[in-house]
Design a protein around this motif. Structure first.
Motif, PDB file in Angstrom:
ATOM      1  N   VAL A 182      -5.607  -5.096   2.389  1.00 35.47           N
ATOM      2  CA  VAL A 182      -6.129  -3.978   3.179  1.00 35.47           C
ATOM      3  C   VAL A 182      -7.653  -4.063   3.159  1.00 35.47           C
ATOM      4  CG1 VAL A 182      -6.231  -1.479   3.448  1.00 35.47           C
ATOM      5  CG2 VAL A 182      -4.156  -2.551   2.550  1.00 35.47           C
ATOM      6  N   PRO A 183      -8.306  -4.110   4.322  1.00 30.67           N
ATOM      7  CA  PRO A 183      -9.772  -4.207   4.344  1.00 30.67           C
ATOM      8  C   PRO A 183     -10.424  -3.068   3.569  1.00 30.67           C
ATOM      9  CG  PRO A 183      -8.866  -4.589   6.538  1.00 30.67           C
ATOM     10  CD  PRO A 183      -7.725  -4.126   5.675  1.00 30.67           C
ATOM     11  N   GLU A 184     -11.546  -3.383   2.935  1.00 33.23           N
ATOM     12  CA  GLU A 184     -12.193  -2.390   2.091  1.00 33.23           C
ATOM     13  C   GLU A 184     -12.546  -1.120   2.854  1.00 33.23           C
ATOM     14  OE1 GLU A 184     -16.317  -1.788  -0.451  1.00 33.23           O
ATOM     15  OE2 GLU A 184     -15.370  -3.786  -0.435  1.00 33.23           O
ATOM     16  N   ASP A 185     -13.000  -1.264   4.112  1.00 30.80           N
ATOM     17  CA  ASP A 185     -13.359  -0.067   4.862  1.00 30.80           C
ATOM     18  C   ASP A 185     -12.149   0.809   5.146  1.00 30.80           C
ATOM     19  OD1 ASP A 185     -12.397  -2.061   6.654  1.00 30.80           O
ATOM     20  OD2 ASP A 185     -13.277  -0.982   8.341  1.00 30.80           O
TER      21      ASP A 185
ATOM     22  N   ILE B 120       0.821  -1.200   0.000  1.00 37.31           N
ATOM     23  CA  ILE B 120       0.000   0.000   0.000  1.00 37.31           C
ATOM     24  C   ILE B 120       0.866   1.265   0.000  1.00 37.31           C
ATOM     25  CG2 ILE B 120      -0.215   0.004   2.513  1.00 37.31           C
ATOM     26  CD1 ILE B 120      -2.881   1.135  -0.060  1.00 37.31           C
ATOM     27  N   GLY B 121       2.051   1.188   0.592  1.00 37.99           N
ATOM     28  CA  GLY B 121       2.960   2.324   0.576  1.00 37.99           C
ATOM     29  C   GLY B 121       3.433   2.683  -0.816  1.00 37.99           C
TER      30      GLY B 121
ATOM     31  N   CYS C 144       2.663   1.971  16.075  1.00 38.79           N
ATOM     32  CA  CYS C 144       1.273   2.292  15.739  1.00 38.79           C
ATOM     33  C   CYS C 144       0.799   1.629  14.461  1.00 38.79           C
ATOM     34  CB  CYS C 144       1.112   3.802  15.591  1.00 38.79           C
ATOM     35  SG  CYS C 144       1.316   4.754  17.120  1.00 38.79           S
ATOM     36  N   GLN C 145       1.710   1.384  13.523  1.00 36.68           N
ATOM     37  CA  GLN C 145       1.323   0.904  12.194  1.00 36.68           C
ATOM     38  C   GLN C 145       1.628  -0.589  12.081  1.00 36.68           C
ATOM     39  OE1 GLN C 145       3.273   4.828  10.588  1.00 36.68           O
ATOM     40  NE2 GLN C 145       2.191   3.870   8.865  1.00 36.68           N
TER      41      GLN C 145
ATOM     42  N   ALA D 150      -3.205   4.012  10.787  1.00 31.87           N
ATOM     43  CA  ALA D 150      -2.565   2.944  11.577  1.00 31.87           C
ATOM     44  C   ALA D 150      -2.298   1.720  10.704  1.00 31.87           C
ATOM     45  CB  ALA D 150      -3.425   2.568  12.779  1.00 31.87           C
ATOM     46  N   LEU D 151      -1.773   1.971   9.512  1.00 30.07           N
ATOM     47  CA  LEU D 151      -1.609   0.923   8.509  1.00 30.07           C
ATOM     48  C   LEU D 151      -0.139   0.689   8.204  1.00 30.07           C
ATOM     49  CD1 LEU D 151      -3.112  -0.971   6.563  1.00 30.07           C
ATOM     50  CD2 LEU D 151      -3.257   0.927   4.952  1.00 30.07           C
TER      51      LEU D 151
END
Length: 333
Positions: A251-254, A215-216, A331-332, A241-242
């Motif tokens: 990655v969850p859709e929400d 995702i980064g 945190c991530q 927080a990913l």
């Protein structure tokens, strides 16, 4: 490199000062001489930004496409018409009001971003504005020679009777046909400020969820989403927080939808204030410090080795696709 908010602000500056007017176009440096000749004397009919690219439409189906890249900047001089819907130099509009502050003087950013004074007060000013990620503000009230002398390597000069815009150091400065512009736009991911909001969100969610790429990396891919650069990438991932290394399809859709909504809001704030403000809940003196200094404006960006503002874990720095990535391993997760 200027991120999406800066390019939108520049496009709005062109819309206020050049749209509807005949424009003299030249290339003092000479590298854009042929392109300038195609545009010289034509009326500018439209200015728009999509992500990190700006598109200026001229009569006769001619477009000027500009990508500032790492070193590009626009310098405006002369009578500069300012949009009162964008935060002013006295800080009484836009995001400033929403944070509950009432500043009496301009806040000048010390880290190279567009300051609240980068577009000036909500009036006509005779002076000089530099617009890029290196903006330092307005030189207001100066008596300027007209036309302004050419300083340095000016790739393109666009000028009306009262306003001048000089372009230096862009990655791209080309004249294109409508068909060529459409081809460029088709390759770009959605921009929250352009097109249908619902359609844009669905395009972003689909582009992320079908990829196994981290995702980064996806947030920096201009074919996935337009306008996000290194600063917004790091800050958005922290705010969600990913873990930056999480594949998009995992990655969850929400959470993906949350990223899109966060980008929409952060871009709006950036356009209004001229700064990449990514910390929430700041008021009064805290807000003033954040507007003046990047050190007080971001959660993780440029904070390698320092304790996380939330959990105290040391902020990590690594390279991801040859770009610096700042994130909090605490945190991530």
């Amino acid at each position: 490199m200027p991120e999406g908010h800066s390019v939108h602000r520049i496009a709005r500056q062109f819309d206020r000062n050049f749209t509807g007017r005949s424009v003299a176009v030249s290339s003092p440096q000479g590298r854009f001489a042929d392109g300038a000749a195609l545009l010289d004397g034509r009326r500018m009919s439209r200015a728009m930004a999509v992500g990190k690219q700006m598109f200026l439409e001229f009569d006769g189906d001619r477009w000027l496409r500009v990508h500032l890249g790492l070193y590009g900047a626009w310098d405006f001089a002369g009578e500069i018409l300012v949009d009162p819907t964008i935060a002013s130099a006295n800080g009484r509009m836009g995001q400033t009001n929403q944070r509950g502050t009432d500043l009496e003087e301009a806040i000048h950013d010390d880290a190279g971003e567009n300051s609240l004074a980068s577009i000036g007060a909500p009036r006509k000013t005779r002076g000089h504005v530099r617009m890029s990620e290196q903006t330092k503000g307005v030189d207001d009230g100066a008596e300027l020679e007209w036309p302004p002398p050419v300083v340095g390597q000016v790739r393109a000069r666009l000028m009306t009777e009262v306003t001048c815009a000089d372009l230096r150091g862009p990655t791209a400065c080309v004249v294109e046909t409508p068909e060529q512009i459409d081809a460029v736009l088709d390759r770009l991911g959605p921009d929250p400020l352009v097109g249908d909001p619902r359609e844009n969100e669905e395009r972003f969610v689909a582009a992320v969820r079908r990829r196994g790429v981290a995702i980064g990396q996806l947030l920096m891919d201009q074919a996935v989403v337009s306008g996000i650069g290194n600063v917004y990438r790091a800050e958005m991932l922290f705010r969600a927080a990913l873990d930056p290394h999480t594949p998009g399809r995992r990655v969850p859709e929400d959470v993906v939808r949350g990223l899109w909504h966060d980008w929409t809001e952060l871009l709006r704030i950036g356009v209004e204030t001229g700064q990449m403000m990514t910390m929430d809940g700041l008021t009064g003196e805290e807000w003033r410090r954040a507007m003046a200094s990047r050190d007080d404006r971001h959660w993780v960006y440029h904070r390698a080795g320092l304790p996380c503002r939330r959990c105290g874990t040391e902020i990590a720095l690594e390279e991801m696709q040859a770009r610096k990535l700042y994130w909090c391993p605490g945190c991530q997760k």
